[in-house]
Design an enzyme around this catalytic site. Structure first.
Site, PDB file in Angstrom:
ATOM      1  N   THR A  76     -57.060   6.931  29.718  1.00  0.00           N
ATOM      2  CA  THR A  76     -57.819   7.725  30.654  1.00  0.00           C
ATOM      3  C   THR A  76     -57.316   7.406  32.063  1.00  0.00           C
ATOM      4  O   THR A  76     -56.338   6.671  32.234  1.00  0.00           O
ATOM      5  CB  THR A  76     -59.325   7.465  30.475  1.00  0.00           C
ATOM      6  N   LYS A  80     -52.510   7.940  32.968  1.00  0.00           N
ATOM      7  CA  LYS A  80     -51.770   8.968  32.244  1.00  0.00           C
ATOM      8  C   LYS A  80     -50.332   9.093  32.722  1.00  0.00           C
ATOM      9  O   LYS A  80     -49.426   9.378  31.929  1.00  0.00           O
ATOM     10  CB  LYS A  80     -52.503  10.301  32.331  1.00  0.00           C
TER      11      LYS A  80
END
Length: 299
Positions: A76, A80
């Site tokens: 998360t 990323k």
């Protein structure tokens, strides 16, 4: 250690000792451990799925220190981009967005996958959104990138992007060109917008949007799909409510992107359906049923 156990579709291999985790900062709010645990119970897999607070600075070291029992990671925010850089191979959605939210670990090989794109496409279709050629996208950040790719996958070729800073849309315009989509740009405070059948809001939870801006977007925005759900209703959703329009929270995107992650962790292929997938999805859906009190859009 492995054991063979009976399943609905015959004998299957149950591997024990496998570990999975979701990483991010913050991470305590994540629903991913519950969603994945529900899936693996249905599949008869004795896998553990935990959460760990990891920031961008600590990501390379944490990744390097993983033991051989780790099969994969969910990533998360803000990891990323770091996961994209760490991947040794990537799926087409990861390549298109420059973002990886799933790492499948096989020795030194790290397959990077973006399940946000597929998760949004699946949820939009579940809500009856399809066969449209034009849409509006509110926001110009990382989530907007996945949303733009999702719109392209649905066949949308005219995309109007509304942003506080129109100059921030330049990377999205370039991406649109690569995908064969015509991207136009409008300021968030515009008083009039062209009519579209669908608006996707990709703003952070709690983002401030004036009532006037929300009302102007609602007047010409068709159905609203807001990727946020923990801060529901958002300022934009309230504008749709005032206009009597339809506003959909993004919790279904969380559900469907997690299902695609389970596919990746089980088989290494986000496109390969699971055995008993209907039962898996039902169990995962039960986890989030009537529960919009958590904000987890980074998963």
């Amino acid at each position: 250690m492995a054991a063979v156990v009976p399943g609905a579709s015959g004998l299957r291999m149950l591997t024990t000792g496998i570990r999975l985790e979701v990483w991010g900062d913050p991470i305590s709010h994540s629903r991913s451990p519950e969603l994945h645990a529900a899936a693996y119970r249905v599949l008869g897999l004795d896998w553990s799925y935990g959460r760990r607070r990891v920031d961008e600075v600590g990501f390379p070291r944490a990744l390097a220190e993983l033991g051989p029992e780790f099969r994969g990671l969910s990533l998360t925010m803000p990891l990323k981009g770091a996961a994209y850089a760490a991947a040794t191979s990537r799926d087409p959605w990861a390549e298109a967005t420059g973002a990886v939210n799933t790492l499948r670990i096989a020795g030194d090989a790290l397959l990077g996958v973006n399940t946000d794109v597929g998760g949004l496409v699946r949820d939009l279709r579940e809500h009856g959104v399809g066969d449209i050629t034009a849409a509006r996208l509110v926001g110009a950040g990382a989530t907007a990138t996945s949303a733009l790719v999702s719109l392209s996958a649905l066949g949308v070729r005219d995309i109007d992007i509304v942003a506080r800073r129109p100059e921030a849309v330049a990377p999205l315009r370039t991406l649109g060109d690569r995908l064969g989509a015509q991207v136009t740009v409008a300021p968030l405070d515009a008083s009039v917008h062209e009519e579209v059948p669908l608006t996707i809001a990709a703003l952070p939870g709690g983002a401030a949007v004036s009532a006037a801006a929300a009302d102007a977007l609602a007047a010409a925005g068709g159905t609203l799909y807001d990727v946020v759900y923990g801060h529901w209703p958002t300022a934009l959703a309230r504008g749709w409510e005032r206009a009597g329009g339809r506003a959909i929270p993004g919790i279904g995107m969380l559900l469907h992107q997690a299902l695609l992650q389970v596919r990746v962790f089980v088989s290494g292929d986000a496109e390969l359906p699971l055995a008993e997938e209907d039962a898996v999805l039902a169990a995962m859906r039960a986890v989030i049923a009537d529960d919009h009190a958590h904000s987890d859009m980074g998963d």
